[in-house]
Write a protein that holds these residues in place. Structure first.
Motif, PDB file in Angstrom:
ATOM      1  N   SER A  95      33.953  60.819  12.666  1.00  0.00           N
ATOM      2  CA  SER A  95      33.306  61.290  14.020  1.00  0.00           C
ATOM      3  C   SER A  95      34.348  60.844  14.981  1.00  0.00           C
ATOM      4  O   SER A  95      34.291  61.133  16.251  1.00  0.00           O
ATOM      5  CB  SER A  95      32.076  60.605  14.248  1.00  0.00           C
ATOM      6  OG  SER A  95      32.023  59.180  14.429  1.00  0.00           O
ATOM      7  N   ASP A  96      35.410  59.987  14.806  1.00  0.00           N
ATOM      8  CA  ASP A  96      36.535  59.647  15.415  1.00  0.00           C
ATOM      9  C   ASP A  96      38.050  60.313  15.564  1.00  0.00           C
ATOM     10  O   ASP A  96      38.797  59.847  15.740  1.00  0.00           O
ATOM     11  CB  ASP A  96      36.590  58.161  15.631  1.00  0.00           C
ATOM     12  CG  ASP A  96      36.910  57.987  14.042  1.00  0.00           C
ATOM     13  OD1 ASP A  96      37.207  58.723  13.045  1.00  0.00           O
ATOM     14  OD2 ASP A  96      37.563  56.462  13.698  1.00  0.00           O
ATOM     15  N   SER A  97      38.055  61.604  14.876  1.00  0.00           N
ATOM     16  CA  SER A  97      39.044  62.463  14.554  1.00  0.00           C
ATOM     17  C   SER A  97      39.139  63.787  15.176  1.00  0.00           C
ATOM     18  O   SER A  97      38.239  64.254  15.418  1.00  0.00           O
ATOM     19  CB  SER A  97      39.188  62.263  12.923  1.00  0.00           C
ATOM     20  OG  SER A  97      40.753  63.058  12.902  1.00  0.00           O
ATOM     21  N   THR A  98      40.474  64.074  15.183  1.00  0.00           N
ATOM     22  CA  THR A  98      40.640  65.433  15.781  1.00  0.00           C
ATOM     23  C   THR A  98      40.239  66.696  14.828  1.00  0.00           C
ATOM     24  O   THR A  98      39.419  67.726  15.112  1.00  0.00           O
ATOM     25  CB  THR A  98      41.939  65.969  16.020  1.00  0.00           C
ATOM     26  OG1 THR A  98      42.744  64.925  17.229  1.00  0.00           O
ATOM     27  CG2 THR A  98      42.320  67.038  16.496  1.00  0.00           C
ATOM     28  N   VAL A  99      40.244  66.113  13.571  1.00  0.00           N
ATOM     29  CA  VAL A  99      39.767  66.916  12.337  1.00  0.00           C
ATOM     30  C   VAL A  99      38.687  66.196  11.834  1.00  0.00           C
ATOM     31  O   VAL A  99      38.650  65.267  11.076  1.00  0.00           O
ATOM     32  CB  VAL A  99      41.025  67.084  11.454  1.00  0.00           C
ATOM     33  CG1 VAL A  99      40.480  67.807  10.200  1.00  0.00           C
ATOM     34  CG2 VAL A  99      42.230  67.620  12.118  1.00  0.00           C
ATOM     35  N   TYR A 100      37.420  67.009  11.808  1.00  0.00           N
ATOM     36  CA  TYR A 100      36.042  66.607  11.076  1.00  0.00           C
ATOM     37  C   TYR A 100      36.372  66.481   9.681  1.00  0.00           C
ATOM     38  O   TYR A 100      36.932  67.073   9.130  1.00  0.00           O
ATOM     39  CB  TYR A 100      35.195  67.034  11.624  1.00  0.00           C
ATOM     40  CG  TYR A 100      33.688  66.385  11.159  1.00  0.00           C
ATOM     41  CD1 TYR A 100      33.504  65.153  11.842  1.00  0.00           C
ATOM     42  CD2 TYR A 100      32.710  67.136  10.391  1.00  0.00           C
ATOM     43  CE1 TYR A 100      32.119  64.740  11.635  1.00  0.00           C
ATOM     44  CE2 TYR A 100      31.853  66.394  10.039  1.00  0.00           C
ATOM     45  CZ  TYR A 100      31.411  65.252  10.764  1.00  0.00           C
ATOM     46  OH  TYR A 100      29.985  64.572  10.508  1.00  0.00           O
ATOM     47  N   GLY A 101      35.622  65.263   8.831  1.00  0.00           N
ATOM     48  CA  GLY A 101      35.851  65.250   7.636  1.00  0.00           C
ATOM     49  C   GLY A 101      35.021  63.891   7.111  1.00  0.00           C
ATOM     50  O   GLY A 101      34.202  63.155   8.026  1.00  0.00           O
ATOM     51  N   LEU A 102      35.705  63.434   6.080  1.00  0.00           N
ATOM     52  CA  LEU A 102      35.302  62.084   5.380  1.00  0.00           C
ATOM     53  C   LEU A 102      36.273  60.985   5.497  1.00  0.00           C
ATOM     54  O   LEU A 102      37.460  61.534   4.760  1.00  0.00           O
ATOM     55  CB  LEU A 102      34.532  62.499   4.000  1.00  0.00           C
ATOM     56  CG  LEU A 102      33.319  62.665   4.284  1.00  0.00           C
ATOM     57  CD1 LEU A 102      32.754  63.623   2.878  1.00  0.00           C
ATOM     58  CD2 LEU A 102      32.089  61.555   4.537  1.00  0.00           C
ATOM     59  N   HIS A 103      36.360  59.850   5.533  1.00  0.00           N
ATOM     60  CA  HIS A 103      37.080  58.829   5.151  1.00  0.00           C
ATOM     61  C   HIS A 103      37.329  58.481   3.813  1.00  0.00           C
ATOM     62  O   HIS A 103      38.504  58.424   3.162  1.00  0.00           O
ATOM     63  CB  HIS A 103      36.904  57.524   6.045  1.00  0.00           C
ATOM     64  CG  HIS A 103      37.283  57.661   7.503  1.00  0.00           C
ATOM     65  ND1 HIS A 103      38.296  57.792   8.090  1.00  0.00           N
ATOM     66  CD2 HIS A 103      36.052  57.617   8.557  1.00  0.00           C
ATOM     67  CE1 HIS A 103      38.284  57.789   9.306  1.00  0.00           C
ATOM     68  NE2 HIS A 103      37.080  57.636   9.917  1.00  0.00           N
ATOM     69  N   GLU A 104      36.056  58.415   3.209  1.00  0.00           N
ATOM     70  CA  GLU A 104      35.936  58.403   1.642  1.00  0.00           C
ATOM     71  C   GLU A 104      34.768  59.145   1.205  1.00  0.00           C
ATOM     72  O   GLU A 104      34.123  59.576   2.028  1.00  0.00           O
ATOM     73  CB  GLU A 104      35.517  56.659   1.487  1.00  0.00           C
ATOM     74  CG  GLU A 104      36.720  55.830   2.081  1.00  0.00           C
ATOM     75  CD  GLU A 104      36.155  54.260   1.754  1.00  0.00           C
ATOM     76  OE1 GLU A 104      35.033  54.208   1.066  1.00  0.00           O
ATOM     77  OE2 GLU A 104      36.888  53.384   2.026  1.00  0.00           O
ATOM     78  N   LEU A 105      34.874  59.602   0.030  1.00  0.00           N
ATOM     79  CA  LEU A 105      33.751  60.090  -0.589  1.00  0.00           C
ATOM     80  C   LEU A 105      33.542  59.560  -2.364  1.00  0.00           C
ATOM     81  O   LEU A 105      34.318  60.158  -2.879  1.00  0.00           O
ATOM     82  CB  LEU A 105      34.031  61.665  -0.836  1.00  0.00           C
ATOM     83  CG  LEU A 105      33.111  62.579  -1.272  1.00  0.00           C
ATOM     84  CD1 LEU A 105      31.592  62.448  -0.955  1.00  0.00           C
ATOM     85  CD2 LEU A 105      33.409  63.892  -1.252  1.00  0.00           C
ATOM     86  N   PRO A 106      32.490  58.767  -2.207  1.00  0.00           N
ATOM     87  CA  PRO A 106      32.259  58.053  -3.480  1.00  0.00           C
ATOM     88  C   PRO A 106      31.560  59.084  -4.434  1.00  0.00           C
ATOM     89  O   PRO A 106      30.387  59.358  -3.972  1.00  0.00           O
ATOM     90  CB  PRO A 106      31.611  56.819  -3.425  1.00  0.00           C
ATOM     91  CG  PRO A 106      30.918  57.101  -1.791  1.00  0.00           C
ATOM     92  CD  PRO A 106      31.813  57.995  -1.123  1.00  0.00           C
ATOM     93  N   VAL A 107      32.033  59.381  -5.568  1.00  0.00           N
ATOM     94  CA  VAL A 107      31.245  60.198  -6.403  1.00  0.00           C
ATOM     95  C   VAL A 107      31.380  59.549  -7.964  1.00  0.00           C
ATOM     96  O   VAL A 107      32.159  58.607  -8.232  1.00  0.00           O
ATOM     97  CB  VAL A 107      32.050  61.502  -6.594  1.00  0.00           C
ATOM     98  CG1 VAL A 107      31.867  62.162  -5.159  1.00  0.00           C
ATOM     99  CG2 VAL A 107      33.495  61.522  -7.150  1.00  0.00           C
ATOM    100  N   ALA A 108      30.161  60.095  -8.787  1.00  0.00           N
ATOM    101  CA  ALA A 108      30.141  59.527 -10.080  1.00  0.00           C
ATOM    102  C   ALA A 108      29.945  60.789 -10.874  1.00  0.00           C
ATOM    103  O   ALA A 108      29.516  61.919 -10.507  1.00  0.00           O
ATOM    104  CB  ALA A 108      29.164  58.481 -10.180  1.00  0.00           C
ATOM    105  N   TRP A 109      29.866  60.532 -12.226  1.00  0.00           N
ATOM    106  CA  TRP A 109      29.541  61.317 -13.316  1.00  0.00           C
ATOM    107  C   TRP A 109      29.167  61.114 -14.559  1.00  0.00           C
ATOM    108  O   TRP A 109      29.259  59.776 -14.875  1.00  0.00           O
ATOM    109  CB  TRP A 109      30.746  62.682 -13.528  1.00  0.00           C
ATOM    110  CG  TRP A 109      32.083  61.974 -13.898  1.00  0.00           C
ATOM    111  CD1 TRP A 109      32.473  61.661 -15.279  1.00  0.00           C
ATOM    112  CD2 TRP A 109      33.068  61.649 -13.029  1.00  0.00           C
ATOM    113  NE1 TRP A 109      33.707  61.217 -14.984  1.00  0.00           N
ATOM    114  CE2 TRP A 109      34.061  60.797 -13.663  1.00  0.00           C
ATOM    115  CE3 TRP A 109      33.334  61.360 -11.670  1.00  0.00           C
ATOM    116  CZ2 TRP A 109      35.170  60.459 -13.247  1.00  0.00           C
ATOM    117  CZ3 TRP A 109      34.186  61.013 -11.013  1.00  0.00           C
ATOM    118  CH2 TRP A 109      35.184  60.212 -11.584  1.00  0.00           C
TER     119      TRP A 109
END
Length: 413
Positions: free
Chosen positions: A399-413
């Protein structure tokens, strides 16, 4: 048509009630004040354009300048007040980056590299991109049953692709990624942003100089630009070459990386859509277009300043006044996209403006589409049990960046 001087919140863009959806403020503006003058957090004011038609009209109007050096150009944050701020698409020295050029000067700079991003050239890159994606998924699977998708896949894939395309050593990616993060974060102050730009500019300048001095500059974008310029006129436009390489390096990995992460979350949260893509990968291109429309992750690159008196949406805009074309709002205009807050891969959303519109429409859009299609098809086919390892509301969104996205994305499988 209604206009107003209703100031935008200090934490512009407006806050999101849900990180996966656009701010409700955009819908209110489209209804009540589609062209509204607002105070900008970086100082001064600008006209906010929120409807699809007004955004497209503005981005194709030659009387609206992209030159960040002009008085009245909109500033998204107090820290974006220097010409050298790449995060606002500014300039370094007296040579603006491509997104800060206008008219013939912009057309000439764009034309020089346009051939590097044709559909035909992207088709030739497809096997190598597939290999890169497979290698990183191999590493994910070998590393256990969980990962941070940002670091394992989202960021390295487009970073490696753009490095190979430009001729930038991928081993240097921690350095340029750190600089890019500083440049794009609204939390960075002017000194931090300036230092990041100086470091990154110096790096690209040295790289281009080395290639210019080499007997063979290499079969990559920078090398081909050097060879082409020598064939045409004998001298290399060093400053222009550096400016082009700089903006392509920054834009070529950061935007796609964030779309990979956001798109993965969206598809995992919409299992019905994901099941359709697994059953029929021919639907993936349409899904990519819809995800691009839905998230519309870029912001300040569509800021402009009027070079003469004009009218947009029935509202007069004076010479020297700033304009911000809100792509995310335009792509959620209900008069153009039915039920815009829903992800509908059957809507045929290719006319969206997530890549901008007009002369400055994103050069690398064909590359971004190809990378996203390959990543989504491969990731969900090879790891069918992929799942989020944390609730969506707990994920660290940018929410603090010119380009919206994710700082981290924890996933599992």
């Amino acid at each position: 048509m209604t206009s107003s001087t209703d100031p935008i919140p200090a934490d512009f863009p407006p806050p999101r009630s849900c990180p996966m959806h656009q701010p409700a403020e955009y819908e209110r503006r489209r209804t009540e004040a589609p062209v509204a003058k607002a105070e900008m957090p970086g100082g001064g004011s600008a006209w906010l354009l929120t409807t699809f038609d007004d955004v497209r009209a503005a981005l194709s109007d030659p009387r609206l300048s992209s030159d960040r050096r002009r008085q009245g150009f909109p500033r998204y944050a107090p820290t974006i007040g220097i010409n050298a701020a790449v995060s606002s698409g500014g300039s370094f020295g007296d040579r603006p980056l491509m997104i800060g050029l206008d008219g013939d000067e912009h057309a000439q700079a764009r034309r020089a590299v346009l051939g590097e991003f044709t559909v035909k050239r992207m088709r030739a890159l497809k096997p190598r991109i597939q290999e890169i994606v497979d290698d990183h998924i191999d590493a994910m699977l070998a590393g256990g049953s969980s990962a941070d998708l940002v670091q394992a896949l989202s960021l390295p894939v487009p970073s490696l692709v753009i490095c190979e395309l430009l001729g930038v050593p991928y081993s240097d990616h921690p350095f340029f990624q750190s600089c890019t993060t500083t440049l794009l974060s609204w939390k960075s102050n002017s000194d931090e942003r300036r230092a990041g730009l100086v470091d990154l500019y110096g790096y690209i300048k040295r790289l281009c100089t080395d290639k210019e001095n080499a007997t063979d500059p290499g079969d990559d974008l920078i090398g081909r630009q050097i060879a082409r310029q020598r064939e045409q006129g004998g001298a290399v436009d060093h400053q222009g070459l550096v400016a082009t390489a700089l903006i392509l390096l920054i834009a070529g990995h950061e935007t796609t990386a964030n779309m990979i992460s956001l798109g993965t979350v969206a598809l995992l949260e919409n299992p019905g859509i994901l099941a359709r893509l697994r059953d029929d990968p021919a639907l993936t291109p349409a899904a990519v277009e819809e995800l691009l429309r839905f998230f519309s992750i870029t912001g300040p690159v569509t800021s402009r300043v009027a070079t003469s008196d004009i009218e947009i949406g029935g509202v007069p805009i004076r010479e020297g006044e700033g304009v911000v074309a809100l792509l995310a709002s335009a792509n959620h205009d209900g008069t153009v996209f039915a039920d815009p807050a829903a992800i509908d891969i059957d809507r045929g959303a290719r006319h969206h403006v997530a890549f901008g519109y007009g002369p400055h429409q994103c050069l690398g859009q064909n590359l971004a589409r190809l990378e996203l299609q390959i990543v989504f098809d491969t990731l969900f086919a090879r790891i069918p049990g992929l799942r989020l390892a944390a609730p969506v509301e707990e994920l660290p969104f940018k929410s603090d960046s010119t380009v919206y996205g994710l700082h981290e994305l924890p996933v599992a499988w």
